[in-house]
Design a protein around this motif. Structure first.
Motif, PDB file in Angstrom:
ATOM      1  N   HIS A 102     -61.298   9.087  34.631  1.00 49.80           N
ATOM      2  CA  HIS A 102     -60.045   9.792  34.894  1.00 49.80           C
ATOM      3  C   HIS A 102     -58.874   9.132  34.185  1.00 49.80           C
ATOM      4  CE1 HIS A 102     -62.374  10.995  38.581  1.00 49.80           C
ATOM      5  NE2 HIS A 102     -61.908  12.156  38.183  1.00 49.80           N
ATOM      6  N   ILE A 103     -57.863   9.949  33.943  1.00 46.28           N
ATOM      7  CA  ILE A 103     -56.577   9.436  33.488  1.00 46.28           C
ATOM      8  C   ILE A 103     -55.559   9.729  34.590  1.00 46.28           C
ATOM      9  CG2 ILE A 103     -54.716   9.667  31.790  1.00 46.28           C
ATOM     10  CD1 ILE A 103     -56.897  10.723  29.839  1.00 46.28           C
ATOM     11  N   ILE A 104     -54.826   8.709  34.998  1.00 45.41           N
ATOM     12  CA  ILE A 104     -53.685   8.947  35.893  1.00 45.41           C
ATOM     13  C   ILE A 104     -52.446   9.036  35.023  1.00 45.41           C
ATOM     14  CG2 ILE A 104     -52.208   7.991  37.721  1.00 45.41           C
ATOM     15  CD1 ILE A 104     -54.662   6.711  38.947  1.00 45.41           C
ATOM     16  N   HIS A 105     -51.748  10.156  35.125  1.00 48.53           N
ATOM     17  CA  HIS A 105     -50.496  10.343  34.389  1.00 48.53           C
ATOM     18  C   HIS A 105     -49.357   9.939  35.314  1.00 48.53           C
ATOM     19  CE1 HIS A 105     -52.756  12.507  31.300  1.00 48.53           C
ATOM     20  NE2 HIS A 105     -53.436  13.013  32.324  1.00 48.53           N
ATOM     21  N   ALA A 106     -48.570   8.983  34.879  1.00 49.26           N
ATOM     22  CA  ALA A 106     -47.527   8.411  35.739  1.00 49.26           C
ATOM     23  C   ALA A 106     -46.179   8.513  35.026  1.00 49.26           C
ATOM     24  CB  ALA A 106     -47.861   6.949  36.034  1.00 49.26           C
ATOM     25  N   VAL A 107     -45.187   9.026  35.742  1.00 46.63           N
ATOM     26  CA  VAL A 107     -43.856   9.213  35.145  1.00 46.63           C
ATOM     27  C   VAL A 107     -42.948   8.053  35.533  1.00 46.63           C
ATOM     28  CG1 VAL A 107     -41.881  10.765  34.896  1.00 46.63           C
ATOM     29  CG2 VAL A 107     -44.160  11.715  35.330  1.00 46.63           C
ATOM     30  N   GLY A 108     -42.711   7.172  34.608  1.00 52.72           N
ATOM     31  CA  GLY A 108     -41.841   6.026  34.856  1.00 52.72           C
ATOM     32  C   GLY A 108     -40.372   6.408  34.766  1.00 52.72           C
ATOM     33  N   PRO A 109     -39.492   5.547  35.294  1.00 52.16           N
ATOM     34  CA  PRO A 109     -38.053   5.799  35.179  1.00 52.16           C
ATOM     35  C   PRO A 109     -37.579   5.541  33.746  1.00 52.16           C
ATOM     36  CG  PRO A 109     -38.447   3.655  36.166  1.00 52.16           C
ATOM     37  CD  PRO A 109     -39.801   4.294  36.010  1.00 52.16           C
TER      38      PRO A 109
ATOM     39  N   ASP B 130     -62.936   0.739  28.855  1.00 56.15           N
ATOM     40  CA  ASP B 130     -64.047   1.405  29.544  1.00 56.15           C
ATOM     41  C   ASP B 130     -63.913   1.345  31.070  1.00 56.15           C
ATOM     42  OD1 ASP B 130     -64.452  -1.244  29.986  1.00 56.15           O
ATOM     43  OD2 ASP B 130     -66.475  -1.328  29.158  1.00 56.15           O
ATOM     44  N   THR B 131     -62.704   1.130  31.561  1.00 55.28           N
ATOM     45  CA  THR B 131     -62.489   1.137  33.015  1.00 55.28           C
ATOM     46  C   THR B 131     -62.650   2.559  33.577  1.00 55.28           C
ATOM     47  OG1 THR B 131     -60.154   1.194  32.401  1.00 55.28           O
ATOM     48  CG2 THR B 131     -61.000  -0.890  33.244  1.00 55.28           C
ATOM     49  N   ASP B 132     -62.850   2.653  34.890  1.00 56.68           N
ATOM     50  CA  ASP B 132     -62.997   3.973  35.531  1.00 56.68           C
ATOM     51  C   ASP B 132     -61.762   4.842  35.277  1.00 56.68           C
ATOM     52  OD1 ASP B 132     -65.399   3.117  36.626  1.00 56.68           O
ATOM     53  OD2 ASP B 132     -64.427   2.386  38.453  1.00 56.68           O
ATOM     54  N   VAL B 133     -60.608   4.202  35.317  1.00 56.19           N
ATOM     55  CA  VAL B 133     -59.332   4.924  35.146  1.00 56.19           C
ATOM     56  C   VAL B 133     -58.515   4.255  34.050  1.00 56.19           C
ATOM     57  CG1 VAL B 133     -57.074   5.322  36.250  1.00 56.19           C
ATOM     58  CG2 VAL B 133     -59.174   5.799  37.522  1.00 56.19           C
ATOM     59  N   ILE B 134     -57.846   5.042  33.219  1.00 58.62           N
ATOM     60  CA  ILE B 134     -56.755   4.493  32.424  1.00 58.62           C
ATOM     61  C   ILE B 134     -55.477   5.238  32.818  1.00 58.62           C
ATOM     62  CG2 ILE B 134     -58.277   3.800  30.508  1.00 58.62           C
ATOM     63  CD1 ILE B 134     -57.017   5.856  28.797  1.00 58.62           C
ATOM     64  N   VAL B 135     -54.374   4.553  32.696  1.00 55.42           N
ATOM     65  CA  VAL B 135     -53.095   5.124  33.116  1.00 55.42           C
ATOM     66  C   VAL B 135     -52.286   5.493  31.876  1.00 55.42           C
ATOM     67  CG1 VAL B 135     -50.983   4.737  34.445  1.00 55.42           C
ATOM     68  CG2 VAL B 135     -53.140   3.691  35.184  1.00 55.42           C
ATOM     69  N   ASN B 136     -51.695   6.676  31.940  1.00 54.14           N
ATOM     70  CA  ASN B 136     -50.829   7.150  30.864  1.00 54.14           C
ATOM     71  C   ASN B 136     -49.373   7.073  31.315  1.00 54.14           C
ATOM     72  OD1 ASN B 136     -49.753   8.478  28.659  1.00 54.14           O
ATOM     73  ND2 ASN B 136     -50.168  10.510  29.503  1.00 54.14           N
ATOM     74  N   ALA B 137     -48.497   6.572  30.435  1.00 55.46           N
ATOM     75  CA  ALA B 137     -47.049   6.622  30.678  1.00 55.46           C
ATOM     76  C   ALA B 137     -46.574   7.982  30.193  1.00 55.46           C
ATOM     77  CB  ALA B 137     -46.348   5.501  29.915  1.00 55.46           C
ATOM     78  N   SER B 138     -46.400   8.900  31.132  1.00 58.17           N
ATOM     79  CA  SER B 138     -46.159  10.303  30.775  1.00 58.17           C
ATOM     80  C   SER B 138     -44.709  10.715  30.984  1.00 58.17           C
ATOM     81  CB  SER B 138     -47.053  11.180  31.654  1.00 58.17           C
ATOM     82  OG  SER B 138     -46.958  12.518  31.271  1.00 58.17           O
ATOM     83  N   ASP B 139     -44.328  11.855  30.417  1.00 54.80           N
ATOM     84  CA  ASP B 139     -43.055  12.462  30.812  1.00 54.80           C
ATOM     85  C   ASP B 139     -43.336  13.450  31.954  1.00 54.80           C
ATOM     86  OD1 ASP B 139     -44.021  14.812  29.720  1.00 54.80           O
ATOM     87  OD2 ASP B 139     -42.591  14.904  28.090  1.00 54.80           O
TER      88      ASP B 139
ATOM     89  N   GLY C 247     -45.715  11.457  22.050  1.00 51.63           N
ATOM     90  CA  GLY C 247     -45.625  10.175  21.348  1.00 51.63           C
ATOM     91  C   GLY C 247     -46.026   9.013  22.226  1.00 51.63           C
ATOM     92  N   GLY C 248     -45.857   7.816  21.706  1.00 47.44           N
ATOM     93  CA  GLY C 248     -46.149   6.611  22.472  1.00 47.44           C
ATOM     94  C   GLY C 248     -47.594   6.569  22.926  1.00 47.44           C
ATOM     95  N   VAL C 249     -47.804   5.960  24.080  1.00 59.13           N
ATOM     96  CA  VAL C 249     -49.173   5.818  24.577  1.00 59.13           C
ATOM     97  C   VAL C 249     -49.755   7.189  24.942  1.00 59.13           C
ATOM     98  CG1 VAL C 249     -48.615   5.358  27.016  1.00 59.13           C
ATOM     99  CG2 VAL C 249     -50.637   4.327  25.996  1.00 59.13           C
ATOM    100  N   ALA C 250     -48.912   8.121  25.390  1.00 63.91           N
ATOM    101  CA  ALA C 250     -49.382   9.473  25.736  1.00 63.91           C
ATOM    102  C   ALA C 250     -49.961  10.178  24.509  1.00 63.91           C
ATOM    103  CB  ALA C 250     -48.238  10.290  26.324  1.00 63.91           C
ATOM    104  N   GLY C 251     -49.278  10.047  23.374  1.00 62.43           N
ATOM    105  CA  GLY C 251     -49.772  10.653  22.133  1.00 62.43           C
ATOM    106  C   GLY C 251     -51.106  10.046  21.732  1.00 62.43           C
ATOM    107  N   ALA C 252     -51.204   8.731  21.849  1.00 59.95           N
ATOM    108  CA  ALA C 252     -52.444   8.033  21.473  1.00 59.95           C
ATOM    109  C   ALA C 252     -53.608   8.485  22.363  1.00 59.95           C
ATOM    110  CB  ALA C 252     -52.246   6.519  21.581  1.00 59.95           C
TER     111      ALA C 252
END
Ligand code: ADP
Length: 189
Positions: free
Chosen positions: A86-93, A25-34, A41-46
């Protein structure tokens, strides 16, 4: 319960625990995105399943207007049906691809994490954020290196002046990942 929590000198509460990030229930959750924001899939799919169609729709619209994100890039959408604003979509290496391994991959993740925290605080005016172990799943970064990189970034951010954020939750569904993070945050904390 597999968890850890502490407060930094500047009053930011940091916690690490086992859980499904879509329930936070935080203001923001972060997505590990492509980089194309295809939340398959992964957390993005969830996140996409739990948050409803709106999230993929907004994401696709973002890509149509702005093009693909670079590695290390971020953008945001609403939280759809999730509790977060909000969701922050972040593209990891991707570990091992295009030189994104060893030090280069680690520094890309480190900078990405600082950008995520600053963006949440400065652009989205968030007080609290939940983040998964970006790059440690499908993108294959070894858990100990991922945990160490998170630890460095969280320390650097949460000990700077006027962070804006009061709470950082590292929430992961994988017990091995949580174990590695707790070891890292306890061991060097
Ligand atoms: P990446 O492609 O950046 O590696 P993944 O989605 O594969 O991203 O995984 C990132 C991390 O998120 C992994 O540690 C994975 O176990 C975790 N994860 C997957 N689903 C969830 C979820 N619903 N809640 C929290 N963490 C999750």
């Amino acid at each position: 319960r597999l968890s850890l929590a502490y407060r930094t000198a500047k009053g930011v509460t940091v916690s690490v625990y086992l859980g499904d990030i879509t329930r936070e229930d935080t203001d923001v959750i972060v997505n590990a995105s492509d980089s194309k924001l295809r939340h398959g899939g992964g957390v993005a799919g969830a996140i996409s399943v739990a948050g409803g169609r709106e999230i993929q729709r907004e994401s696709t619209e973002y890509i149509q207007q702005n093009g693909e994100l670079r590695v290390g890039g971020i953008c945001h959408t609403t939280g759809g049906r999730l509790k977060c604003r909000h969701i922050i979509h972040a593209v990891g290496p991707v570990w091992g691809r295009r030189g994104h391994y060893s030090r280069h991959g680690i520094e890309t993740l480190y900078k990405l994490l600082l950008d995520v925290f600053e963006y949440a605080a400065d652009v989205l005016k968030a007080k609290s954020i939940s983040i998964p172990a970006i790059s440690s799943g499908i993108y294959g970064m070894p858990l100990d290196l991922c945990a160490h990189t998170f630890h460095r970034a969280v320390e650097a951010f949460s000990n700077s002046d006027d962070t804006g954020l009061t709470e950082i939750r590292i929430v992961n569904i994988d017990a091995d990942a949580v174990g590695a993070f707790i070891l890292e945050f306890c061991g060097a904390g």
